[in-house]
Design a protein around this motif. Sequence first.
Motif, mmCIF file in Angstrom:
data_model
loop_
_atom_site.group_PDB
_atom_site.id
_atom_site.type_symbol
_atom_site.label_atom_id
_atom_site.label_comp_id
_atom_site.label_asym_id
_atom_site.label_seq_id
_atom_site.Cartn_x
_atom_site.Cartn_y
_atom_site.Cartn_z
ATOM 1 N N GLY A 20 0.834 -1.193 0.000
ATOM 2 C CA GLY A 20 0.000 0.000 0.000
ATOM 3 C C GLY A 20 0.870 1.243 0.000
ATOM 4 O O GLY A 20 1.766 1.385 0.831
ATOM 5 N N LYS A 21 0.624 2.139 -0.956
ATOM 6 C CA LYS A 21 1.460 3.330 -1.088
ATOM 7 C C LYS A 21 0.630 4.599 -1.197
ATOM 8 O O LYS A 21 1.080 5.596 -1.749
ATOM 9 C CB LYS A 21 2.369 3.189 -2.320
ATOM 10 C CG LYS A 21 3.308 1.990 -2.251
ATOM 11 C CD LYS A 21 4.169 1.901 -3.499
ATOM 12 C CE LYS A 21 5.117 0.687 -3.421
ATOM 13 N NZ LYS A 21 5.940 0.561 -4.655
ATOM 14 N N TYR A 200 -7.734 14.054 -2.001
ATOM 15 C CA TYR A 200 -7.284 14.115 -0.610
ATOM 16 C C TYR A 200 -8.373 13.730 0.398
ATOM 17 O O TYR A 200 -9.545 14.075 0.255
ATOM 18 C CB TYR A 200 -6.761 15.513 -0.246
ATOM 19 C CG TYR A 200 -6.159 15.528 1.147
ATOM 20 C CD1 TYR A 200 -4.860 15.109 1.359
ATOM 21 C CD2 TYR A 200 -6.921 15.901 2.248
ATOM 22 C CE1 TYR A 200 -4.308 15.076 2.638
ATOM 23 C CE2 TYR A 200 -6.382 15.867 3.531
ATOM 24 C CZ TYR A 200 -5.078 15.464 3.717
ATOM 25 O OH TYR A 200 -4.548 15.418 4.979
ATOM 26 N N GLY A 201 -7.926 13.049 1.440
ATOM 27 C CA GLY A 201 -8.745 12.724 2.603
ATOM 28 C C GLY A 201 -7.823 12.193 3.683
ATOM 29 O O GLY A 201 -6.647 11.915 3.442
ATOM 30 N N GLY A 202 -8.319 12.034 4.900
ATOM 31 C CA GLY A 202 -7.512 11.462 5.965
ATOM 32 C C GLY A 202 -7.448 9.950 5.844
ATOM 33 O O GLY A 202 -8.317 9.329 5.217
ATOM 34 N N PRO A 203 -6.439 9.302 6.435
ATOM 35 C CA PRO A 203 -6.324 7.837 6.361
ATOM 36 C C PRO A 203 -7.563 7.115 6.881
ATOM 37 O O PRO A 203 -8.007 6.132 6.285
ATOM 38 C CB PRO A 203 -5.098 7.540 7.223
ATOM 39 C CG PRO A 203 -4.310 8.789 7.207
ATOM 40 C CD PRO A 203 -5.309 9.902 7.146
ATOM 41 N N SER A 210 -12.446 2.104 1.683
ATOM 42 C CA SER A 210 -11.610 1.079 1.036
ATOM 43 C C SER A 210 -10.607 1.671 0.060
ATOM 44 O O SER A 210 -10.118 0.981 -0.832
ATOM 45 C CB SER A 210 -12.496 0.052 0.315
ATOM 46 O OG SER A 210 -13.370 -0.588 1.227
ATOM 47 N N ALA A 211 -10.285 2.948 0.233
ATOM 48 C CA ALA A 211 -9.272 3.577 -0.616
ATOM 49 C C ALA A 211 -7.867 3.348 -0.068
ATOM 50 O O ALA A 211 -6.875 3.560 -0.760
ATOM 51 C CB ALA A 211 -9.536 5.077 -0.743
ATOM 52 N N VAL A 212 -7.766 2.902 1.188
ATOM 53 C CA VAL A 212 -6.503 2.557 1.837
ATOM 54 C C VAL A 212 -6.625 1.135 2.374
ATOM 55 O O VAL A 212 -7.654 0.788 2.985
ATOM 56 C CB VAL A 212 -6.186 3.527 2.986
ATOM 57 C CG1 VAL A 212 -4.942 3.078 3.752
ATOM 58 C CG2 VAL A 212 -5.983 4.940 2.457
#
Length: 449
Positions: A20-21, A200-203, A210-212
């Motif tokens: 994951g990057k 952009y968004g927070g982790p 499910s973007a991270v």
Amino acid sequence: MTEQVLASGTEESEVIRPRGKVRWKIAVLLGSGILINYIDRLSISVTQAPLSEEFGLSATEFGLISAAFLWSYAVMQIPAGMLLDRFGVKKVWGAAAALWAIASVLTAMATGAWVIILARIFLGVAEAPAMPGAMKASGIWFPRHERALCTAIFDSGTRLANVIGLPMIAFAVATWGWREAFWLQAALSVAFLVGFVKIYGGPKAMFSKSAVTEAEYEYIVAGGASAEDVRPADSVATIGYLLRQRKVWGLSLGLAGAGYVLWMLLTWLPGYMQTGMNKSVLQSGMYAAIPALVMFLAELTIGGYLVDRLIGRGADGNKVRKLTIVIGMLVAMLTVGAAFTQNATASIIWIALGSAGIALVYVTTNSLPALIAPEGSAGALGAIMNCINLLAGVAAPIVTGIIVDVTGSFQFAFILGGIALVGGLCSYLVLMGNIEPIPARAVTTGASA
């Protein structure tokens, strides 16, 4: 937890890198915003000759125009930090990016020097949240042992502005005219705004969508990142508390020493090449790109990768970061060599070598708010540090312009820069102390009182 930091709780431990990057994509996104910011603020330096000719400006008057941005930028740093801590990075950066474009449009439509001054003041207000916002975002997205490289990536936008931006603006000025160059800036700001709002968004928020990946999210949190915006209980009281910390003044005044020289170069290097070395507008833009390229490389390889690598292998984070700052300040003093040559090539070599040192100071110092600020106040600490640094930046273009008008050369301007660097080094050594977290502010409740 699928991936973890070995010997949890110490940033010096060997770490396992997860799949994951997304966090690195965020760092590049932040760097893109800083890049556009610096193109906006530096392009005025490339337009010195055509602007001075059209509006009949002396070197001192052009210095005042150059400093107009910095006045409002410095004054708005602390309010911008409070807004960032209150509303978060996405909302504040999104609103600010829209204002960057408006400022460029106002400059392109200027009917007199006074309009340009107003547009530059407006640009300073609009761009005030940029750097403290990036510092805050690094504390949200990155484990402690990766923040040097993250800072190097977003701070490299300040250097690439000279490598990419100034030659691009110089080409636009030489080909179409100075007004068209500012229209080009406005288009870049709009393009960034669209991309930033979309990406952009927070982790924590991105993980819920499910973007991270779970592995990357847990890795970020385990490494000491907050994973979301944490609001301080009282922004005004937090600012007051931070201003009472000796460490904050050591960081701020130290950075101001390097900042004086940096802003002297950012606002006057193309003009120095044009008037002091008889170079064309296009040539001055190319010369100005050389120190910036050296800074870019120094930031990523030494200030970013090497610092994180040493700390990740077990070196003491305080010693590594502090030594990097001290070495950077000493190397920065090589810029004084430009005072003793009339050769453009020799001059740019001295400036480039010294600029590498300035880059190490900036990338290391800019990584510290996310490392040492009490929880939720990284934006405020970054803003205070930037504000004090920028007060020196406000003085640099004006004082340089006065020196050039009085002496007819830039020699004493570079010598004065060396004196500022000595003062900054003393501040780092005497006032800053160890690089360690500032204790949280004690909050007294009505009942306990």
